[in-house]
Motif scaffolding. Sequence first.
Motif, PDB file in Angstrom:
ATOM      1  N   ALA A  49      11.485   4.680   5.014  1.00 48.08           N
ATOM      2  CA  ALA A  49      11.710   4.130   6.367  1.00 48.08           C
ATOM      3  C   ALA A  49      10.458   3.386   6.846  1.00 48.08           C
ATOM      4  CB  ALA A  49      12.064   5.258   7.328  1.00 48.08           C
ATOM      5  N   THR A  50       9.291   3.957   6.545  1.00 49.36           N
ATOM      6  CA  THR A  50       8.018   3.319   6.910  1.00 49.36           C
ATOM      7  C   THR A  50       7.867   1.997   6.156  1.00 49.36           C
ATOM      8  OG1 THR A  50       7.191   5.576   6.870  1.00 49.36           O
ATOM      9  CG2 THR A  50       5.561   3.869   7.252  1.00 49.36           C
ATOM     10  N   LEU A  51       8.287   2.011   4.897  1.00 56.66           N
ATOM     11  CA  LEU A  51       8.211   0.796   4.076  1.00 56.66           C
ATOM     12  C   LEU A  51       9.098  -0.297   4.666  1.00 56.66           C
ATOM     13  CD1 LEU A  51       7.452  -0.835   1.529  1.00 56.66           C
ATOM     14  CD2 LEU A  51       9.352   0.284   0.366  1.00 56.66           C
ATOM     15  N   LEU A  52      10.330   0.040   5.013  1.00 56.37           N
ATOM     16  CA  LEU A  52      11.249  -0.956   5.578  1.00 56.37           C
ATOM     17  C   LEU A  52      10.664  -1.564   6.858  1.00 56.37           C
ATOM     18  CD1 LEU A  52      14.745   0.717   5.030  1.00 56.37           C
ATOM     19  CD2 LEU A  52      13.689  -1.104   3.688  1.00 56.37           C
ATOM     20  N   GLU A  53      10.017  -0.732   7.645  1.00 56.51           N
ATOM     21  CA  GLU A  53       9.371  -1.186   8.881  1.00 56.51           C
ATOM     22  C   GLU A  53       8.248  -2.178   8.541  1.00 56.51           C
ATOM     23  OE1 GLU A  53       9.646  -1.494  12.755  1.00 56.51           O
ATOM     24  OE2 GLU A  53      10.956  -0.153  11.624  1.00 56.51           O
ATOM     25  N   ALA A  54       7.480  -1.866   7.487  1.00 57.58           N
ATOM     26  CA  ALA A  54       6.352  -2.725   7.074  1.00 57.58           C
ATOM     27  C   ALA A  54       6.836  -4.058   6.493  1.00 57.58           C
ATOM     28  CB  ALA A  54       5.495  -1.980   6.046  1.00 57.58           C
ATOM     29  N   LEU A  55       8.085  -4.089   6.001  1.00 54.92           N
ATOM     30  CA  LEU A  55       8.636  -5.317   5.418  1.00 54.92           C
ATOM     31  C   LEU A  55       9.219  -6.255   6.481  1.00 54.92           C
ATOM     32  CD1 LEU A  55      10.509  -3.821   2.321  1.00 54.92           C
ATOM     33  CD2 LEU A  55       8.462  -5.248   2.249  1.00 54.92           C
ATOM     34  N   LYS A  56       9.508  -5.705   7.647  1.00 56.76           N
ATOM     35  CA  LYS A  56      10.217  -6.481   8.693  1.00 56.76           C
ATOM     36  C   LYS A  56       9.593  -7.838   9.011  1.00 56.76           C
ATOM     37  CE  LYS A  56      13.082  -3.295  11.314  1.00 56.76           C
ATOM     38  NZ  LYS A  56      13.089  -2.345  12.422  1.00 56.76           N
ATOM     39  N   PRO A  57       8.245  -7.935   9.138  1.00 59.16           N
ATOM     40  CA  PRO A  57       7.674  -9.249   9.490  1.00 59.16           C
ATOM     41  C   PRO A  57       7.940 -10.320   8.425  1.00 59.16           C
ATOM     42  CG  PRO A  57       6.031  -7.487   9.707  1.00 59.16           C
ATOM     43  CD  PRO A  57       7.213  -6.886   9.034  1.00 59.16           C
ATOM     44  N   ALA A  58       8.263  -9.909   7.207  1.00 61.54           N
ATOM     45  CA  ALA A  58       8.446 -10.873   6.111  1.00 61.54           C
ATOM     46  C   ALA A  58       9.911 -11.212   5.872  1.00 61.54           C
ATOM     47  CB  ALA A  58       7.846 -10.304   4.826  1.00 61.54           C
ATOM     48  N   TYR A  59      10.796 -10.251   6.143  1.00 59.02           N
ATOM     49  CA  TYR A  59      12.212 -10.426   5.801  1.00 59.02           C
ATOM     50  C   TYR A  59      12.975 -11.064   6.951  1.00 59.02           C
ATOM     51  CZ  TYR A  59      12.045  -7.785   1.408  1.00 59.02           C
ATOM     52  OH  TYR A  59      11.788  -7.380   0.128  1.00 59.02           O
ATOM     53  N   GLU A  93       0.842  -1.207   0.000  1.00 54.61           N
ATOM     54  CA  GLU A  93       0.000   0.000   0.000  1.00 54.61           C
ATOM     55  C   GLU A  93       0.872   1.251   0.000  1.00 54.61           C
ATOM     56  OE1 GLU A  93      -2.688  -0.641   3.262  1.00 54.61           O
ATOM     57  OE2 GLU A  93      -3.977  -1.948   2.051  1.00 54.61           O
ATOM     58  N   ILE A  94       1.970   1.210   0.754  1.00 54.76           N
ATOM     59  CA  ILE A  94       2.911   2.351   0.781  1.00 54.76           C
ATOM     60  C   ILE A  94       3.524   2.534  -0.608  1.00 54.76           C
ATOM     61  CG2 ILE A  94       5.102   3.189   1.744  1.00 54.76           C
ATOM     62  CD1 ILE A  94       4.331   1.529   4.338  1.00 54.76           C
ATOM     63  N   VAL A  95       4.003   1.427  -1.183  1.00 56.00           N
ATOM     64  CA  VAL A  95       4.665   1.495  -2.501  1.00 56.00           C
ATOM     65  C   VAL A  95       3.696   1.980  -3.580  1.00 56.00           C
ATOM     66  CG1 VAL A  95       5.822   0.149  -4.303  1.00 56.00           C
ATOM     67  CG2 VAL A  95       6.321  -0.313  -1.916  1.00 56.00           C
ATOM     68  N   SER A  96       2.430   1.550  -3.490  1.00 57.93           N
ATOM     69  CA  SER A  96       1.452   1.865  -4.545  1.00 57.93           C
ATOM     70  C   SER A  96       1.220   3.375  -4.690  1.00 57.93           C
ATOM     71  CB  SER A  96       0.123   1.151  -4.291  1.00 57.93           C
ATOM     72  OG  SER A  96      -0.538   1.727  -3.184  1.00 57.93           O
ATOM     73  N   LYS A  97       1.574   4.134  -3.651  1.00 56.26           N
ATOM     74  CA  LYS A  97       1.397   5.595  -3.713  1.00 56.26           C
ATOM     75  C   LYS A  97       2.603   6.283  -4.354  1.00 56.26           C
ATOM     76  CE  LYS A  97      -1.595   5.663   0.393  1.00 56.26           C
ATOM     77  NZ  LYS A  97      -1.738   4.215   0.567  1.00 56.26           N
ATOM     78  N   SER A  98       3.641   5.514  -4.685  1.00 57.22           N
ATOM     79  CA  SER A  98       4.866   6.087  -5.267  1.00 57.22           C
ATOM     80  C   SER A  98       4.637   6.513  -6.708  1.00 57.22           C
ATOM     81  CB  SER A  98       5.998   5.061  -5.256  1.00 57.22           C
ATOM     82  OG  SER A  98       6.240   4.631  -3.957  1.00 57.22           O
ATOM     83  N   ASN A  99       5.340   7.547  -7.086  1.00 53.17           N
ATOM     84  CA  ASN A  99       5.303   8.030  -8.456  1.00 53.17           C
ATOM     85  C   ASN A  99       6.037   7.029  -9.359  1.00 53.17           C
ATOM     86  OD1 ASN A  99       4.899   9.726 -10.596  1.00 53.17           O
ATOM     87  ND2 ASN A  99       6.586  11.081 -10.104  1.00 53.17           N
TER      88      ASN A  99
END
Length: 199
Positions: free
Chosen positions: A75-85, A29-35
Amino acid sequence: MPTPTTELVIFDATETVRKDRSILKPAFEIVSKSNGVQMPAYIGMQIENPAKGCVFMNWDSLAHHQAMMASPSYATLLEALKPAYGGWSKMYHVIFNAHPIALQQPVTEVLLLTIKKPSHRAEVFDILTKLSDSTKKMLVFGSALEDNNVIIVIGGWKSVEAHWQMVANPEPKAALERLYALANKDHLFHTTLTPFTGK
């Protein structure tokens, strides 16, 4: 003119993401807002080794992805990825010879090659171009932008068995034998990808 670029991340997958890929929904969801991002994004676990996962994202250009990584939301994205990585991860960027429709197939094959000598590049690309054309671009390839001796190949298949049956045929078998004489097969795996639109 921006050149469509695909980001591939191979990573150690936690048990949590292996059981439930939807834990990555907030990240997408965070990435989808990227240009410049082209949704959907895709995630899968390797069929041969489910402890390894992969993510594919298509961007309008490498610059768009770099801008996202430089933005405050990263930084928010990296935090959101933590449970998977689960620790280790490796990121590649590649400009494929055609749009990677393989990502939408029941099974996606991912092959990483390293060209043994720069003088082999033309022949390697010639073999891969013929394979790509013979599959109506269901198999696409390109050099990693990080290291142009690394070639990333992805192919779309109905099943893992369908892939092995096709490459057992005399013509592709001979082409692949020649290919592996010119380039090291660093990594070959299959995955079933789950698309995330980010909505």
